[in-house]
Motif scaffolding. Structure first.
Motif, mmCIF file in Angstrom:
data_model
loop_
_atom_site.group_PDB
_atom_site.id
_atom_site.type_symbol
_atom_site.label_atom_id
_atom_site.label_comp_id
_atom_site.label_asym_id
_atom_site.label_seq_id
_atom_site.Cartn_x
_atom_site.Cartn_y
_atom_site.Cartn_z
ATOM 1 N N ALA A 280 -31.988 28.072 10.240
ATOM 2 C CA ALA A 280 -32.175 27.180 9.129
ATOM 3 C C ALA A 280 -30.697 26.308 9.100
ATOM 4 N N GLY A 281 -29.923 26.477 9.915
ATOM 5 C CA GLY A 281 -28.681 25.826 9.749
ATOM 6 C C GLY A 281 -27.461 26.863 9.287
ATOM 7 N N THR A 282 -26.454 26.404 8.872
ATOM 8 C CA THR A 282 -25.474 27.067 8.127
ATOM 9 C C THR A 282 -24.796 26.386 7.042
ATOM 10 N N TYR A 283 -25.657 25.486 6.427
ATOM 11 C CA TYR A 283 -25.149 24.725 5.420
ATOM 12 C C TYR A 283 -25.908 25.299 4.204
ATOM 13 N N CYS B 75 -28.900 24.633 2.534
ATOM 14 C CA CYS B 75 -30.294 25.283 3.028
ATOM 15 C C CYS B 75 -30.323 26.801 3.428
ATOM 16 N N ASN B 76 -29.509 26.966 4.574
ATOM 17 C CA ASN B 76 -29.522 28.344 4.666
ATOM 18 C C ASN B 76 -28.804 29.354 3.734
ATOM 19 N N HIS B 77 -27.976 28.925 3.141
ATOM 20 C CA HIS B 77 -27.409 29.527 1.938
ATOM 21 C C HIS B 77 -28.355 30.069 1.100
ATOM 22 N N VAL B 78 -29.292 28.930 0.641
ATOM 23 C CA VAL B 78 -30.237 29.156 -0.488
ATOM 24 C C VAL B 78 -31.340 30.238 0.390
ATOM 25 N N ALA B 79 -31.723 29.991 1.743
ATOM 26 C CA ALA B 79 -32.747 30.861 2.086
ATOM 27 C C ALA B 79 -32.442 32.078 2.183
ATOM 28 N N TYR B 80 -31.047 32.502 2.445
ATOM 29 C CA TYR B 80 -30.772 33.889 2.541
ATOM 30 C C TYR B 80 -30.537 34.560 1.168
ATOM 31 N N LEU B 81 -30.252 33.742 0.145
ATOM 32 C CA LEU B 81 -29.943 34.355 -1.250
ATOM 33 C C LEU B 81 -31.462 34.564 -1.857
ATOM 34 N N MET B 82 -32.697 33.616 -1.224
ATOM 35 C CA MET B 82 -33.922 34.182 -1.869
ATOM 36 C C MET B 82 -34.351 35.346 -1.291
ATOM 37 N N LEU B 83 -33.977 35.457 0.016
ATOM 38 C CA LEU B 83 -34.445 36.794 0.729
ATOM 39 C C LEU B 83 -33.840 38.009 0.167
ATOM 40 N N HIS B 84 -32.486 37.776 -0.112
ATOM 41 C CA HIS B 84 -31.429 38.920 -0.651
ATOM 42 C C HIS B 84 -32.050 39.371 -2.080
ATOM 43 N N LEU B 85 -32.432 38.162 -2.839
ATOM 44 C CA LEU B 85 -32.942 38.598 -4.045
ATOM 45 C C LEU B 85 -34.307 39.117 -4.270
ATOM 46 N N ALA B 86 -35.251 38.435 -3.198
ATOM 47 C CA ALA B 86 -36.498 39.169 -2.896
ATOM 48 C C ALA B 86 -36.665 40.583 -2.762
ATOM 49 N N GLN C 268 -21.751 31.022 6.337
ATOM 50 C CA GLN C 268 -21.533 29.550 5.534
ATOM 51 C C GLN C 268 -20.582 29.014 6.396
ATOM 52 N N ASP C 269 -21.042 27.878 7.185
ATOM 53 C CA ASP C 269 -19.965 27.017 8.219
ATOM 54 C C ASP C 269 -20.477 25.589 7.989
ATOM 55 N N ALA C 270 -19.721 25.085 7.060
ATOM 56 C CA ALA C 270 -20.147 23.709 6.458
ATOM 57 C C ALA C 270 -19.561 22.395 7.262
ATOM 58 N N ARG C 271 -20.404 21.721 8.001
ATOM 59 C CA ARG C 271 -19.811 20.784 8.847
ATOM 60 C C ARG C 271 -19.549 19.607 7.819
ATOM 61 N N LEU C 272 -19.832 19.634 6.627
ATOM 62 C CA LEU C 272 -19.400 18.411 5.855
ATOM 63 C C LEU C 272 -19.331 19.087 4.511
ATOM 64 N N PRO C 273 -18.535 18.909 3.507
ATOM 65 C CA PRO C 273 -18.554 19.171 2.096
ATOM 66 C C PRO C 273 -19.808 19.008 1.403
ATOM 67 N N ASP C 274 -19.971 20.082 0.479
ATOM 68 C CA ASP C 274 -20.874 20.092 -0.398
ATOM 69 C C ASP C 274 -20.596 18.869 -1.410
ATOM 70 N N ASN C 275 -21.705 18.809 -2.160
ATOM 71 C CA ASN C 275 -21.619 17.795 -3.342
ATOM 72 C C ASN C 275 -20.459 17.874 -4.425
ATOM 73 N N GLU C 276 -19.883 19.016 -4.247
ATOM 74 C CA GLU C 276 -18.604 19.322 -5.001
ATOM 75 C C GLU C 276 -17.372 19.512 -4.287
ATOM 76 N N GLY C 277 -17.453 19.148 -3.065
ATOM 77 C CA GLY C 277 -16.485 19.123 -2.288
ATOM 78 C C GLY C 277 -16.103 20.431 -1.578
ATOM 79 N N ALA C 278 -16.764 21.428 -1.690
ATOM 80 C CA ALA C 278 -16.470 22.727 -1.024
ATOM 81 C C ALA C 278 -16.859 22.873 0.357
#
Length: 217
Positions: A141-144, A146-157, A90-100
């Motif tokens: 898939a970037g490092t924001y 989207c990539n976070h969810v893509a990784y988690l989907m594959l991790h869960l699957a 996770q390497d966010a260029r801008l904060p997420d919608n809750e400021g993280a």
């Protein structure tokens, strides 16, 4: 819930300066559709690192999907981008919608460095191109979020026998691109058609096609 095997299809809330997110605008149109004997269940995920993980895990637990496909906005891309790999960063260029704004942090602390998509990405690409839909294989898939969810989907699957997962980035909608000079876009109906086709191929192909679709840089 339907007796059909289920597909979990996710989109995101708007982020940055946007008031819409094309991923959810497309994904929600496929909710409850039957594709290749599977029932599509669409879920809206927040563009928030922590909350998206929590809501994704809850969705997987409740829906018990055999296929997971995440969809996200990639403004500036001109094609449906089928992601090959998700990385544990996770390497966010801008904060997420809750400021993280995590910087150089893992998605999963003890997870592998990366996961490759377990969907038939080359077969999906070939089908999209055969139906005159601009498409490509993407190696980032970037490092924001989207990539976070893509990784988690594959991790869960990976922890669910027989489950497979992947991610697709989509361009701006025309209304979004109109605000920026020379910015590509794709009509919502083409995105929906492309996602439905990609899901059909994913549901019916266990073996991928051998098709050169790499890049030189």
């Amino acid at each position: 819930m339907s007796k059909h095997p289920r597909i979990l299809l996710t989109g995101f809330t708007p982020f940055g300066d946007e008031t819409i997110n094309p991923s959810w605008e497309a994904v929600r149109q496929l909710h409850d559709r039957e594709i290749a004997g599977h029932r599509v269940v669409a879920r809206l995920l927040p563009t928030v690192f922590e909350a998206s993980q929590r809501e994704l895990e809850q969705a997987v637990q409740g829906i018990q999907p055999s296929l997971l496909l995440g969809v996200g906005q990639a403004g500036g891309r001109s094609r449906l981008s089928i992601e090959r790999v998700a990385i544990n960063v996770q390497d966010a260029r801008l904060p997420d919608n809750e400021g993280a704004q995590p910087i150089d942090e893992p998605v999963v602390a003890d997870g592998p460095a990366a996961y490759f998509s377990t969907l038939p990405i080359k077969a999906m690409l070939g089908a999209l191109q055969a139906h005159d839909l601009p498409a490509e294989i993407s190696n980032t898939a970037g490092t924001y979020v989207c990539n976070h969810v893509a990784y988690l989907m594959l991790h869960l699957a990976a922890r669910r026998p027989g489950a497979r997962a992947g991610f697709i980035h989509i361009p701006y909608l025309p209304a979004q691109a109109a605000r920026f000079p020379n910015t590509p876009s794709m009509a919502a109906e083409d995105v929906v058609r492309g996602l439905a086709l990609a899901l059909e191929v994913a549901a019916t192909h266990r073996e991928d096609h051998r098709l050169g679709a790499g890049t030189l840089d």
